[in-house]
Design an enzyme around this catalytic site. Structure first.
Site, PDB file in Angstrom:
ATOM      1  N   HIS A 105      -1.102  -6.506   1.933  1.00  0.00           N
ATOM      2  CA  HIS A 105      -1.400  -5.276   1.194  1.00  0.00           C
ATOM      3  C   HIS A 105      -2.900  -5.034   1.046  1.00  0.00           C
ATOM      4  O   HIS A 105      -3.372  -4.557   0.012  1.00  0.00           O
ATOM      5  CB  HIS A 105      -0.720  -5.293  -0.173  1.00  0.00           C
ATOM      6  CG  HIS A 105       0.774  -5.278  -0.103  1.00  0.00           C
ATOM      7  ND1 HIS A 105       1.470  -4.584   0.867  1.00  0.00           N
ATOM      8  CD2 HIS A 105       1.725  -5.869  -0.888  1.00  0.00           C
ATOM      9  CE1 HIS A 105       2.777  -4.742   0.680  1.00  0.00           C
ATOM     10  NE2 HIS A 105       2.958  -5.518  -0.369  1.00  0.00           N
ATOM     11  N   HIS A 175       4.886   1.176  -3.741  1.00  0.00           N
ATOM     12  CA  HIS A 175       5.589  -0.100  -3.908  1.00  0.00           C
ATOM     13  C   HIS A 175       6.331  -0.155  -5.247  1.00  0.00           C
ATOM     14  O   HIS A 175       6.122  -1.066  -6.044  1.00  0.00           O
ATOM     15  CB  HIS A 175       4.577  -1.248  -3.829  1.00  0.00           C
ATOM     16  CG  HIS A 175       5.165  -2.578  -3.457  1.00  0.00           C
ATOM     17  ND1 HIS A 175       6.094  -3.231  -4.233  1.00  0.00           N
ATOM     18  CD2 HIS A 175       4.948  -3.387  -2.386  1.00  0.00           C
ATOM     19  CE1 HIS A 175       6.398  -4.393  -3.682  1.00  0.00           C
ATOM     20  NE2 HIS A 175       5.727  -4.495  -2.552  1.00  0.00           N
ATOM     21  N   GLU A 319       9.793   0.625   0.786  1.00  0.00           N
ATOM     22  CA  GLU A 319       8.415   1.018   1.061  1.00  0.00           C
ATOM     23  C   GLU A 319       8.331   1.767   2.389  1.00  0.00           C
ATOM     24  O   GLU A 319       8.410   1.160   3.460  1.00  0.00           O
ATOM     25  CB  GLU A 319       7.519  -0.220   1.107  1.00  0.00           C
ATOM     26  CG  GLU A 319       7.619  -1.106  -0.128  1.00  0.00           C
ATOM     27  CD  GLU A 319       7.184  -2.534   0.171  1.00  0.00           C
ATOM     28  OE1 GLU A 319       6.088  -2.719   0.753  1.00  0.00           O
ATOM     29  OE2 GLU A 319       7.958  -3.458  -0.167  1.00  0.00           O
TER      30      GLU A 319
END
Length: 354
Positions: A105, A175, A319
């Site tokens: 991420h 998310h 996601e």
């Protein structure tokens, strides 16, 4: 619409913006920290609402304990193998925040940054962020805008845009962790995914580069079924943290807020539903991939909303994104954004009661 102070980070205020659809069919709380959707409630009827996402109670809890809960993650969502990539003949080394080996991420990432409140009204909020050249090892200054918009009767619409002054990979994702009925786990929720293929991974959840059929595997969600699925060898429940290759064959008519810059139309990605209260969620997106994480490793040591403790399976994350490690996988869709180009994602979460 109201704005309140949620806390403070490094001497700067963290604000929370309450928004609701014009007819109050859906309500949300959005933070300037991480562009987090901290709370989302949908109307069941007769004045009753159902909370449908996981959230925490203090900014300190988010900083110390949040597993990217409700945040916008980037500059590159998901994993980059070995924390490096080569672009235009130059190799870039990134922050390695997964097991000291890989980048997850974006490293520190956008979900752990304070965004700026740029605009708001009763039903929408726009947040912006500037990621400087070299942040987490990525080239180029990237400017990002995130708009959350609530529409009746029960739609949360996400609009993401990004531009850069140097070639750089960009793959943003929202998310949230969804739980449609407030039960301790989502394992008895039902899920279907508009995908015939997925991208298998190694033990570190890094894609192998292959794209394989879901048929005959536990990843076959073409039919609407419970998330809990027994392993053929052990009988133990299968846990999911995997990217699905979306078919994009169920296209939507142009939305009321028409996308600009020739963004592709929205296509249905997934249907999630609860048999307890008959609340359903359809995910529609412009993206090619959907990472499904069933929250099997959740173990949040502080209370969440309403004092609930979030353990394994407390919520599921759906996601919408490009494929993980696409910058290192030639067969995956190109994630590189170049000067003069515009990254644009639109994802809608459409709630209803059957």
């Amino acid at each position: 619409m109201t704005i309140s102070r949620f806390g403070e980070i490094d001497g700067e205020s963290v604000d929370e913006i309450d928004i609701r659809a014009p007819q109050s069919g859906i309500e949300a709380k959005v933070m300037t920290w991480g562009a987090v959707v901290r709370d989302l409630r949908v109307r069941l009827g007769h004045g009753r609402y159902q909370r449908v996402v996981l959230g925490l109670n203090t900014i300190e809890d988010y900083v110390s304990h949040s597993p990217h809960m409700g945040a916008i993650v980037g500059r590159v969502a998901n994993r980059i193998a070995n924390g490096r990539f080569t672009l235009d003949g130059r190799t870039w080394t990134l922050t390695r925040n997964q097991s000291g080996r890989h980048t997850l991420h974006g490293g520190r990432g956008f979900g752990n940054r304070l965004w700026r409140l740029a605009a708001h009204d009763e039903s929408s909020v726009t947040l912006t962020l500037v990621s400087p050249d070299g942040e987490d090892g990525f080239p180029g200054t990237v400017r990002v805008a995130c708009t959350y918009r609530l529409l009746d009767p029960g739609v949360l619409r996400l609009e993401l845009e990004a531009a850069t002054d140097r070639p750089t990979p960009v793959n943003l994702a929202h998310h949230p962790y969804f739980n449609l009925d407030g039960e301790p786990t989502i394992f008895n929720h039902r899920l279907s995914i508009e995908a015939d293929f997925f991208t298998p991974t190694d033990a570190d959840l890094i894609p192998t580069g292959a794209i394989v059929p879901v048929s005959g595997t536990p990843n076959d969600f073409r039919a609407h079924r419970t998330i809990r699925f027994p392993d053929a060898k052990t009988g133990a429940p299968v846990h999911y943290d995997i990217n699905f290759v979306l078919r994009r064959d169920r296209l939507d008519s142009p939305p009321s807020e028409s996308p600009q810059d020739n963004a592709p139309p929205l296509a249905r990605a997934a249907l999630l539903s609860s048999y307890i209260n008959n609340v359903s969620l359809e995910v529609w997106t412009t993206e090619r991939g959907l990472q499904v994480y069933d929250g099997g490793k959740l173990d949040v040591p502080v209370p969440g909303l309403d004092g609930v403790r979030y353990g394994p399976g407390a919520g599921i994350s759906l996601e919408a994104q490009n494929f993980p490690d696409a910058i290192n996988q030639p067969a995956f869709p190109d994630p590189v954004l170049r000067p003069g180009g515009l990254y644009r994602q639109i994802t809608e979460y459409r709630f209803s009661r059957q």
